[in-house]
Design a protein around this motif. Structure first.
Motif, PDB file in Angstrom:
ATOM      1  N   THR A 150      14.358 -20.110 -75.658  1.00 50.79           N
ATOM      2  CA  THR A 150      14.433 -20.611 -74.282  1.00 50.79           C
ATOM      3  C   THR A 150      15.268 -21.891 -74.211  1.00 50.79           C
ATOM      4  O   THR A 150      15.649 -22.308 -73.129  1.00 50.79           O
ATOM      5  CB  THR A 150      13.029 -20.947 -73.743  1.00 50.79           C
ATOM      6  N   LEU A 160       1.672 -21.033 -71.813  1.00 51.09           N
ATOM      7  CA  LEU A 160       1.838 -20.091 -72.916  1.00 51.09           C
ATOM      8  C   LEU A 160       2.040 -18.682 -72.379  1.00 51.09           C
ATOM      9  O   LEU A 160       2.799 -17.898 -72.935  1.00 51.09           O
ATOM     10  CB  LEU A 160       0.620 -20.139 -73.842  1.00 51.09           C
ATOM     11  N   SER A 161       1.358 -18.366 -71.288  1.00 45.73           N
ATOM     12  CA  SER A 161       1.484 -17.008 -70.771  1.00 45.73           C
ATOM     13  C   SER A 161       2.879 -16.766 -70.209  1.00 45.73           C
ATOM     14  O   SER A 161       3.281 -15.639 -70.004  1.00 45.73           O
ATOM     15  CB  SER A 161       0.413 -16.745 -69.710  1.00 45.73           C
ATOM     16  N   ARG A 162       3.635 -17.809 -69.980  1.00 48.63           N
ATOM     17  CA  ARG A 162       5.008 -17.629 -69.484  1.00 48.63           C
ATOM     18  C   ARG A 162       6.051 -17.691 -70.603  1.00 48.63           C
ATOM     19  O   ARG A 162       7.222 -17.476 -70.361  1.00 48.63           O
ATOM     20  CB  ARG A 162       5.348 -18.747 -68.487  1.00 48.63           C
ATOM     21  N   ARG A 163       5.633 -18.075 -71.765  1.00 46.25           N
ATOM     22  CA  ARG A 163       6.553 -18.263 -72.890  1.00 46.25           C
ATOM     23  C   ARG A 163       7.781 -19.031 -72.419  1.00 46.25           C
ATOM     24  O   ARG A 163       8.908 -18.559 -72.484  1.00 46.25           O
ATOM     25  CB  ARG A 163       6.956 -16.938 -73.502  1.00 46.25           C
ATOM     26  N   ARG A 164       7.519 -20.226 -71.956  1.00 47.40           N
ATOM     27  CA  ARG A 164       8.521 -21.006 -71.259  1.00 47.40           C
ATOM     28  C   ARG A 164       9.326 -21.884 -72.221  1.00 47.40           C
ATOM     29  O   ARG A 164      10.330 -22.453 -71.855  1.00 47.40           O
ATOM     30  CB  ARG A 164       7.770 -21.868 -70.247  1.00 47.40           C
TER      31      ARG A 164
END
Lengths: 341, 341
Positions: free
Chosen positions: A59, A112-116
């Motif tokens: 990212t 974390l759920s977005r793996r940002r």
């Protein structure tokens, strides 16, 4: 809007070459890279970060979690992290929320759920066990800044940056003892909405151990207050108000607490340092103005260190976790002196 | 690692339904959404933000640019923005760099070339013309917080949040005039590395206009100093040191400057407020401790306002740009009194 094909055509290279040149992945001759870069600029070509990220698995962003940005230490640290990230072409995704708040509970799960981001810097936030497991499962490296729960330090894979808080508190206490003080009170250390109290507890322990080592165990006096200037001001005013019980010196858990004590002394007409010595820890932006003797630490430099440790892990996943003990030095100004005999 | 197909199977719905339920786009019955959400949680399903973003054309992130995070106003504002974003499930991508620095020059171009966010909040940063054009070309809405160059306010599509700085400065000056002061100096207003000087200039103008309206144009005295506590301390000590030229009251360009003046007065043995009145603007975290009369503004609330204005534009692109004048109220404490006759 221009596409990568337009850029490739203008630069006279293949699409794949243009793509490699702009993403910085794979081999491209320097002159070609420069030609592609110029073509992209002329065409105002915009790569979509999401597409780049899916293609590279990266990212190019770093997550930063901290309990607050509204205090000197955190703000300076964040400035240090930001500067180091911009230098390395990395973006900063900020999550700040007070420990125990509902924002805090949602924050990391959400992030974390977005793996940002590719890696995380946690400042004075104690990651919960399930958060650590999730980070590890996703292969995201973690760097902590500031004191860490003893139970967490054993975890592999976690790099750490902090000063030695216990040593800092011992050094300031010994400075007062060396000047001839025996009646030394410690002010601060109640966990508040921002400080977890962990670092403060370690500092209080350092004060106690220096007092004990000097045979002054019976003189130990910890005056509890939140570690903010206004709270320490009130606690110190209480402590200093009673002339018979007044100490000759005060150790502030941090500079904010020490400056609160100096302001309280001034209000009560107690001269610093001739009637009262005051010492702090941090070298806050205001320390100079109050002529405060203190321990100097540089949160900006710690921010740069944290980014360096994280980049090492990002660049080679097999790199070992490191622990950096940041420098902390005694700076003697004029808030401390020998006690009046 | 679980896939969307696993989640759909566990929830007993079609893959497309599971995807719609998790992304929040398109119609899904509430009970179904809840079932999918629970399945995702049980399977520790992680959506890749980049994939989601490519599919929806949204990054679900907001960019924030500001010159510093290491001062009260900016830190409070950032805390307000962060809280409002977390509440709305949006991530915060931070770019902080001092105006004129090389970090500042790279910052926005870099951010825009990655298309990292859906909209931008610019705090006390004057976007350059080419930056504004790029934002507009990419269809990214902009909200500014704080004073804005007069040339920029005419641009369509830009929402704005700020207090009325000129009115704030007029109100504090009039408060001193009403108490009977005529010899009133203004301290602060040199642009420093963080403050562009624009808001400070507007405040100095407000002071001048209140003095002029009261027939005190000849008494106008602007003592230039950077608007930080230590710099104002030095400037005020100079001003107050010469007994013959000493004013009876000081307007600080902001609370930091006002508190610097109070500390200088104390050092010189000048009693506040009986010998010197001091007034500020901001209601900084330290104002209470120094019993400072000031104008209260809430940067946290301004941060929430900025997020609200940005969300309106994100949710309906045809929404008009708005201008919010944030509340600012006089808070009288005990740093101001009638002059000694």
């Amino acid at each position: 809007m221009s596409t990568i094909a337009d850029v490739a055509a203008r630069a006279g290279v293949a699409k794949a070459t243009a793509s490699r040149a702009l993403s910085g992945t794979g081999y491209v001759a320097e002159a070609t890279r420069e030609r592609v870069r110029r073509a992209a600029e002329e065409l105002s070509y915009v790569a979509h970060s999401s597409a780049t990220s899916l293609a590279t698995g990266r990212t190019r962003a770093v997550g930063v979690v901290m309990p607050s940005v509204a205090r000197w230490y955190f703000a300076e640290l964040l400035a240090g992290i930001q500067h180091a990230l911009i230098e390395n072409g990395l973006d900063l995704v900020l999550y700040s929320a007070v420990e125990g708040s509902s924002d805090r509970a949602r924050m990391l799960d959400h992030a974390l759920s977005r793996r940002r981001f590719d890696g995380l810097i946690a400042v004075c936030i104690q990651p919960a066990a399930h958060e650590l497991e999730r980070l590890a499962a996703m292969g995201l490296p973690l760097v902590t800044v500031g004191p860490v729960e003893p139970g967490l330090t054993g975890r592999g894979g976690m790099s750490m940056v902090s000063i030695d808080d216990a040593a800092a508190a011992r050094v300031v206490t010994e400075h007062l003892i060396d000047l001839g003080h025996e009646d030394i009170a410690f002010v601060g250390g109640i966990p508040d909405t921002v400080r977890s109290g962990l670092g403060d507890e370690i500092r209080a322990e350092g004060y106690r151990s220096a007092m004990t080592a000097a045979g002054l165990a019976e003189r130990v006096r910890v005056v509890r207050s939140a570690s903010t200037m206004p709270d320490a001001f009130v606690a110190a005013a209480d402590l200093l108000g009673d002339r018979r019980r007044r100490p000759t010196a005060i150790v502030g858990v941090c500079d904010e607490a020490a400056v609160g004590a100096i302001i309280a002394a001034r209000r009560l007409g107690i001269a610093v340092p001739s009637e009262l010595s005051v010492i702090g820890i941090d070298d806050h932006g205001f320390a100079e103005m109050f002529a405060l003797t203190t321990i100097r630490q540089s949160p900006r430099a710690q921010g740069a260190d944290a980014v360096r440790l994280l980049r090492m892990r990002l660049e080679s996943p097999e790199a070992r976790a490191e622990r950096v003990i940041a420098p902390a030095t005694l700076v003697v100004r004029s808030s401390t002196a020998a006690p009046r005999s």
